[in-house]
Enzyme design. Structure first.
Site, PDB file in Angstrom:
ATOM      1  N   ASP A  19       0.859  -1.178   0.000  1.00 10.52           N
ATOM      2  CA  ASP A  19       0.000   0.000   0.000  1.00 10.52           C
ATOM      3  C   ASP A  19       0.897   1.230   0.000  1.00 10.52           C
ATOM      4  O   ASP A  19       1.760   1.380   0.884  1.00 10.52           O
ATOM      5  CB  ASP A  19      -0.907   0.011   1.233  1.00 10.52           C
ATOM      6  N   ASP A  27     -15.122  -2.888  -1.471  1.00 11.39           N
ATOM      7  CA  ASP A  27     -14.710  -2.625  -0.094  1.00 11.39           C
ATOM      8  C   ASP A  27     -15.962  -2.309   0.715  1.00 11.39           C
ATOM      9  O   ASP A  27     -16.704  -1.367   0.375  1.00 11.39           O
ATOM     10  CB  ASP A  27     -13.743  -1.445  -0.039  1.00 11.39           C
TER      11      ASP A  27
END
Length: 245
Positions: free
Chosen positions: A8, A129
């Site tokens: 990330d 998500d």
């Protein structure tokens, strides 16, 4: 069954967030390309990368770091975060990505996702998500009224390569994958599903080897790999043995 190590990117560094909060970022490596090489050297077969700044900005922000990763490794890389147009998808695929992950745009403009899947077969995945069962967008800053299954069903038959399903309430806090919700989604769709958010230990890896979980394409691991809670070589060997059987 693939175990995807995660990188990330925030401000050019490898970080892990807690519950998707950009203010709760832990830096694990300031050299993303070196981290990617390390994962490849450990035997991983596919890398998952997210441009966190890009997810909020709606455009690529960590593009230089992503390109450095692509230049440093030979295994396939998938990227999500801020990819919102056909031109942007094509640019990243031309630069060497194996596939792009479309999240916010899948809610905002599902027709664009279907068109992208048609134009770039096998190279477009959808990121779903969810927080409290509802799909979140714009870097998880906003929550829609859609459920994960409702969003996934929009893309049935469209040629989407995979769906990456993340339970935000478990992301980065090592509580374990939300297996019931992940399996419910996988069983409701024909599109392969990748589990994400909360993978915590070798127990999760062993869970993935059980017959019921073979419906999944794999799972993404971040903090547990960086913290050493998962032995990468043991995990890869377990999953390969399961695939072989």
């Amino acid at each position: 069954m693939i175990l995807f190590p995660a990188i990330d990117l925030k401000d050019g560094q490898c970080v892990r967030l807690k519950l998707g909060d950009m203010q709760q970022a832990t830096v694990f490596n300031d050299d993303p390309a070196a981290q990617a090489r390390s994962f490849e050297d450990q035997g991983f077969e596919y890398l998952h990368v997210v441009d966190l700044n890009g997810a909020f900005a709606g455009r690529s922000v960590n593009g230089d770091a992503v390109q450095a990763i692509l230049d440093a490794v030979s295994f396939p890389v998938q990227l999500g975060g801020g990819i919102r147009s056909i031109a942007h998808i094509e640019e990243w695929l031309d630069r060497g990505l194996a596939r792009v992950i479309l999240g916010t745009i899948a809610v905002r403009d599902p027709a664009l996702v279907r068109e992208a899947a048609r134009l770039f077969p096998g190279q477009v995945a959808v990121g779903i998500d969810a927080r409290g069962g509802k799909v979140a967008v714009e870097g998880w800053a906003e929550t829609s009224e859609l459920t994960a299954i409702e969003l996934g069903q929009r893309f049935e038959g469209a040629g989407v390569a995979a769906i990456i399903y993340t339970d935000i309430d478990r992301d980065g806090v090592l509580k374990g994958i939300n297996w019931p919700s992940t399996l419910e989604l996988a069983e409701a769709l024909s599109i392969p599903v990748i589990a994400s958010g909360g993978l915590a230990s070798m127990d999760d890896i062993r869970t993935m080897t059980e017959p019921r979980y073979q419906i999944l394409e794999g799972a993404i691991s971040g903090r547990a790999l960086y913290d050493g809670r998962i032995d990468s070589r043991e995990a890869i060997a377990l999953l390969k043995a399961t695939k072989a059987s």
